[in-house]
Design a protein around this motif. Structure first.
Motif, PDB file in Angstrom:
ATOM      1  N   TRP A   1       4.635   1.138 -11.175  1.00  0.00           N
ATOM      2  CA  TRP A   1       5.976   1.667 -11.439  1.00  0.00           C
ATOM      3  C   TRP A   1       6.275   1.622 -12.935  1.00  0.00           C
ATOM      4  O   TRP A   1       6.806   2.580 -13.503  1.00  0.00           O
ATOM      5  CB  TRP A   1       7.041   0.845 -10.704  1.00  0.00           C
ATOM      6  CG  TRP A   1       6.810   0.626  -9.252  1.00  0.00           C
ATOM      7  CD1 TRP A   1       5.926   1.295  -8.441  1.00  0.00           C
ATOM      8  CD2 TRP A   1       7.454  -0.349  -8.422  1.00  0.00           C
ATOM      9  NE1 TRP A   1       5.986   0.786  -7.166  1.00  0.00           N
ATOM     10  CE2 TRP A   1       6.915  -0.208  -7.116  1.00  0.00           C
ATOM     11  CE3 TRP A   1       8.430  -1.307  -8.642  1.00  0.00           C
ATOM     12  CZ2 TRP A   1       7.321  -1.012  -6.056  1.00  0.00           C
ATOM     13  CZ3 TRP A   1       8.852  -2.103  -7.592  1.00  0.00           C
ATOM     14  CH2 TRP A   1       8.303  -1.955  -6.316  1.00  0.00           C
ATOM     15  N   LEU A   2       5.933   0.493 -13.563  1.00  0.00           N
ATOM     16  CA  LEU A   2       6.124   0.379 -15.004  1.00  0.00           C
ATOM     17  C   LEU A   2       5.307   1.425 -15.746  1.00  0.00           C
ATOM     18  O   LEU A   2       5.777   2.020 -16.716  1.00  0.00           O
ATOM     19  CB  LEU A   2       5.720  -1.018 -15.473  1.00  0.00           C
ATOM     20  CG  LEU A   2       6.659  -2.172 -15.124  1.00  0.00           C
ATOM     21  CD1 LEU A   2       5.983  -3.507 -15.400  1.00  0.00           C
ATOM     22  CD2 LEU A   2       7.955  -2.067 -15.917  1.00  0.00           C
ATOM     23  N   GLY A   3       4.077   1.631 -15.274  1.00  0.00           N
ATOM     24  CA  GLY A   3       3.220   2.620 -15.924  1.00  0.00           C
ATOM     25  C   GLY A   3       3.825   4.012 -15.893  1.00  0.00           C
ATOM     26  O   GLY A   3       3.774   4.744 -16.901  1.00  0.00           O
ATOM     27  N   ARG A   4       4.405   4.388 -14.763  1.00  0.00           N
ATOM     28  CA  ARG A   4       5.022   5.713 -14.676  1.00  0.00           C
ATOM     29  C   ARG A   4       6.230   5.823 -15.600  1.00  0.00           C
ATOM     30  O   ARG A   4       6.440   6.853 -16.248  1.00  0.00           O
ATOM     31  CB  ARG A   4       5.423   6.004 -13.229  1.00  0.00           C
ATOM     32  CG  ARG A   4       4.236   6.322 -12.327  1.00  0.00           C
ATOM     33  CD  ARG A   4       4.674   6.940 -11.017  1.00  0.00           C
ATOM     34  NE  ARG A   4       5.347   5.969 -10.156  1.00  0.00           N
ATOM     35  CZ  ARG A   4       4.737   5.220  -9.258  1.00  0.00           C
ATOM     36  NH1 ARG A   4       3.420   5.301  -9.114  1.00  0.00           N
ATOM     37  NH2 ARG A   4       5.426   4.385  -8.497  1.00  0.00           N
TER      38      ARG A   4
ATOM     39  N   VAL B   1      11.112  -3.077 -20.803  1.00  0.00           N
ATOM     40  CA  VAL B   1      11.261  -4.507 -20.519  1.00  0.00           C
ATOM     41  C   VAL B   1      12.534  -4.751 -19.714  1.00  0.00           C
ATOM     42  O   VAL B   1      12.535  -5.528 -18.741  1.00  0.00           O
ATOM     43  CB  VAL B   1      11.267  -5.321 -21.827  1.00  0.00           C
ATOM     44  CG1 VAL B   1      11.596  -6.787 -21.553  1.00  0.00           C
ATOM     45  CG2 VAL B   1       9.907  -5.217 -22.516  1.00  0.00           C
ATOM     46  N   ALA B   2      13.622  -4.081 -20.079  1.00  0.00           N
ATOM     47  CA  ALA B   2      14.868  -4.242 -19.338  1.00  0.00           C
ATOM     48  C   ALA B   2      14.733  -3.734 -17.905  1.00  0.00           C
ATOM     49  O   ALA B   2      15.258  -4.343 -16.964  1.00  0.00           O
ATOM     50  CB  ALA B   2      16.000  -3.497 -20.049  1.00  0.00           C
ATOM     51  N   ALA B   3      14.014  -2.623 -17.735  1.00  0.00           N
ATOM     52  CA  ALA B   3      13.825  -2.065 -16.394  1.00  0.00           C
ATOM     53  C   ALA B   3      13.043  -3.002 -15.493  1.00  0.00           C
ATOM     54  O   ALA B   3      13.181  -2.959 -14.263  1.00  0.00           O
ATOM     55  CB  ALA B   3      13.109  -0.718 -16.490  1.00  0.00           C
ATOM     56  N   ALA B   4      12.220  -3.870 -16.077  1.00  0.00           N
ATOM     57  CA  ALA B   4      11.477  -4.853 -15.284  1.00  0.00           C
ATOM     58  C   ALA B   4      12.275  -6.135 -15.094  1.00  0.00           C
ATOM     59  O   ALA B   4      12.330  -6.695 -13.995  1.00  0.00           O
ATOM     60  CB  ALA B   4      10.145  -5.167 -15.969  1.00  0.00           C
ATOM     61  N   ALA B   5      12.909  -6.615 -16.161  1.00  0.00           N
ATOM     62  CA  ALA B   5      13.541  -7.936 -16.113  1.00  0.00           C
ATOM     63  C   ALA B   5      14.872  -7.939 -15.373  1.00  0.00           C
ATOM     64  O   ALA B   5      15.177  -8.901 -14.649  1.00  0.00           O
ATOM     65  CB  ALA B   5      13.746  -8.453 -17.544  1.00  0.00           C
TER      66      ALA B   5
ATOM     67  N   ALA C   1       0.826  -1.205   0.000  1.00  0.00           N
ATOM     68  CA  ALA C   1       0.000   0.000   0.000  1.00  0.00           C
ATOM     69  C   ALA C   1       0.861   1.257   0.000  1.00  0.00           C
ATOM     70  O   ALA C   1       0.500   2.281  -0.582  1.00  0.00           O
ATOM     71  CB  ALA C   1      -0.930  -0.009   1.215  1.00  0.00           C
ATOM     72  N   ARG C   2       2.014   1.192   0.645  1.00  0.00           N
ATOM     73  CA  ARG C   2       2.883   2.372   0.732  1.00  0.00           C
ATOM     74  C   ARG C   2       3.688   2.600  -0.540  1.00  0.00           C
ATOM     75  O   ARG C   2       3.925   3.755  -0.929  1.00  0.00           O
ATOM     76  CB  ARG C   2       3.830   2.228   1.923  1.00  0.00           C
ATOM     77  CG  ARG C   2       3.140   2.379   3.270  1.00  0.00           C
ATOM     78  CD  ARG C   2       4.152   2.289   4.407  1.00  0.00           C
ATOM     79  NE  ARG C   2       3.485   2.466   5.693  1.00  0.00           N
ATOM     80  CZ  ARG C   2       3.245   3.634   6.268  1.00  0.00           C
ATOM     81  NH1 ARG C   2       3.591   4.741   5.641  1.00  0.00           N
ATOM     82  NH2 ARG C   2       2.652   3.707   7.441  1.00  0.00           N
ATOM     83  N   ILE C   3       4.148   1.530  -1.166  1.00  0.00           N
ATOM     84  CA  ILE C   3       5.044   1.711  -2.310  1.00  0.00           C
ATOM     85  C   ILE C   3       4.346   1.584  -3.647  1.00  0.00           C
ATOM     86  O   ILE C   3       4.924   1.898  -4.684  1.00  0.00           O
ATOM     87  CB  ILE C   3       6.217   0.706  -2.253  1.00  0.00           C
ATOM     88  CG1 ILE C   3       5.709  -0.732  -2.427  1.00  0.00           C
ATOM     89  CG2 ILE C   3       6.987   0.847  -0.942  1.00  0.00           C
ATOM     90  CD1 ILE C   3       6.819  -1.774  -2.516  1.00  0.00           C
ATOM     91  N   GLY C   4       3.084   1.133  -3.676  1.00  0.00           N
ATOM     92  CA  GLY C   4       2.376   0.972  -4.932  1.00  0.00           C
ATOM     93  C   GLY C   4       2.646  -0.372  -5.580  1.00  0.00           C
ATOM     94  O   GLY C   4       3.637  -1.044  -5.273  1.00  0.00           O
ATOM     95  N   HIS C   5       1.763  -0.759  -6.478  1.00  0.00           N
ATOM     96  CA  HIS C   5       1.911  -2.035  -7.178  1.00  0.00           C
ATOM     97  C   HIS C   5       3.043  -1.926  -8.195  1.00  0.00           C
ATOM     98  O   HIS C   5       3.223  -0.879  -8.829  1.00  0.00           O
ATOM     99  CB  HIS C   5       0.601  -2.376  -7.890  1.00  0.00           C
ATOM    100  CG  HIS C   5       0.511  -3.785  -8.359  1.00  0.00           C
ATOM    101  ND1 HIS C   5       1.152  -4.219  -9.497  1.00  0.00           N
ATOM    102  CD2 HIS C   5      -0.126  -4.874  -7.855  1.00  0.00           C
ATOM    103  CE1 HIS C   5       0.905  -5.497  -9.681  1.00  0.00           C
ATOM    104  NE2 HIS C   5       0.138  -5.921  -8.700  1.00  0.00           N
ATOM    105  N   PRO C   6       3.836  -3.001  -8.386  1.00  0.00           N
ATOM    106  CA  PRO C   6       4.928  -2.945  -9.370  1.00  0.00           C
ATOM    107  C   PRO C   6       4.483  -2.510 -10.765  1.00  0.00           C
ATOM    108  O   PRO C   6       5.240  -1.842 -11.482  1.00  0.00           O
ATOM    109  CB  PRO C   6       5.456  -4.386  -9.378  1.00  0.00           C
ATOM    110  CG  PRO C   6       5.139  -4.912  -8.024  1.00  0.00           C
ATOM    111  CD  PRO C   6       3.838  -4.265  -7.629  1.00  0.00           C
ATOM    112  N   VAL C   7       3.277  -2.879 -11.168  1.00  0.00           N
ATOM    113  CA  VAL C   7       2.812  -2.476 -12.497  1.00  0.00           C
ATOM    114  C   VAL C   7       2.647  -0.957 -12.583  1.00  0.00           C
ATOM    115  O   VAL C   7       2.853  -0.368 -13.647  1.00  0.00           O
ATOM    116  CB  VAL C   7       1.495  -3.203 -12.843  1.00  0.00           C
ATOM    117  CG1 VAL C   7       0.907  -2.670 -14.141  1.00  0.00           C
ATOM    118  CG2 VAL C   7       1.742  -4.705 -12.985  1.00  0.00           C
TER     119      VAL C   7
END
Length: 289
Positions: A9-12, A43-47, A1-7
């Protein structure tokens, strides 16, 4: 809840890349190239971080359990059921207005122009397509590539949902993202259709309809789980879709069957749960082997 869902982060990150690289003054070829670079960066930022985390995990059962815990937020099994059940409940009570509000949360069609059958059809199609994109595909790529595989897939899927549209702004810039998403979902979409067929109890009939109708769908992948769901429930899906600015004339899947209703949507949720059980058993068997 504090850091947000990983998806998120990708969206931003994708929003930043879109704002910085997608300049409408550039040529189509330049925008396609820059869109490909944006896709690679996302993709690299996630993988890559996922690969670093995976190398730090212990071996054996402890490492497998930790990997599963870390991967679970990237699999939308529970939230998909809840969103579709939120449509089925008011629709079953005859509360069309409530069902319209709920279905507007999961589809892009104009809810005010949907009758009860249209609401059931939209929700059933969303259940079928998102079972592939949100559950089977990430688990498939997780099985193939571990945490980096599942993280890379979520990046690809998020890219497609944000920039993979045929709009003036994104048709060129999002072309690579859309094509990569098509390739990434090629096997999972067909696997999802097969799971629905097996969970239906009459796999031959469902597979026959799926093979006949899925290739006519506008999407190279979504038609497979949707056609299988339509055949398994004995309803027709797809067909003309009303959006806020246009009517999309799409071919029917399982055209000879009647429109779905609240009862069919409830059966679809039960079919979805049985398919997830088969998927879990299949993954467990693969792990044992």
């Amino acid at each position: 809840a504090r850091i947000g869902h990983p998806v998120t982060w990708l969206g931003r990150l994708i929003l930043v890349l879109d704002a910085r690289l997608n300049d409408p003054r550039r040529s189509v070829a330049q925008r396609q190239l820059l869109g490909g670079i944006a896709t690679l960066l996302a993709v690299a930022a996630a993988a890559l971080p996922a690969a670093l985390v995976q190398t730090a995990l212990p071996g054996g059962a402890a490492g497998a359990i930790l990997a599963g815990v870390l991967a679970w937020p990237l699999v939308a099994a529970r939230s998909l059921h809840e969103h579709v059940a939120a449509v089925a409940a008011p629709l079953g009570r005859g509360d069309v207005a409530g069902a319209r509000r709920a279905v507007a949360m999961i589809v892009g069609r104009d809810p005010e122009r949907l009758d009860a059958a249209g609401i059931a059809r939209a929700a059933t199609e969303s259940l079928a397509e998102n079972a592939s994109d949100g559950i089977v595909a990430p688990l498939f790529w997780g099985a193939v590539g571990g945490l980096p595989g599942i993280a890379a897939y979520k990046a690809i899927n998020t890219l497609d949902s944000m920039i993979g549209h045929r709009t003036p702004r994104h048709e060129a810039f999002g072309a690579v993202a859309a094509r990569v998403d098509d390739v990434a979902n090629l096997v999972p979409a067909r696997l999802t259709g097969l799971l629905f067929a097996l969970a239906s109890g009459r796999p031959r009939a469902v597979i026959r309809v799926m093979r006949r109708d899925a290739p006519h769908h506008r999407s190279p992948n979504a038609g497979w789980p949707e056609a299988a769901m339509a055949a398994a429930l004995g309803v027709r899906l797809s067909g003309p879709r009303v959006y806020s600015d246009r009517v999309a004339e799409e071919p029917w899947l399982n055209a000879a069957a009647p429109d779905p209703d609240a009862a069919a949507l409830a059966r679809g949720l039960a079919l979805y749960l049985r398919a997830l059980l088969l998927l879990a058993l299949g993954l467990a068997l693969a792990a044992v082997i």
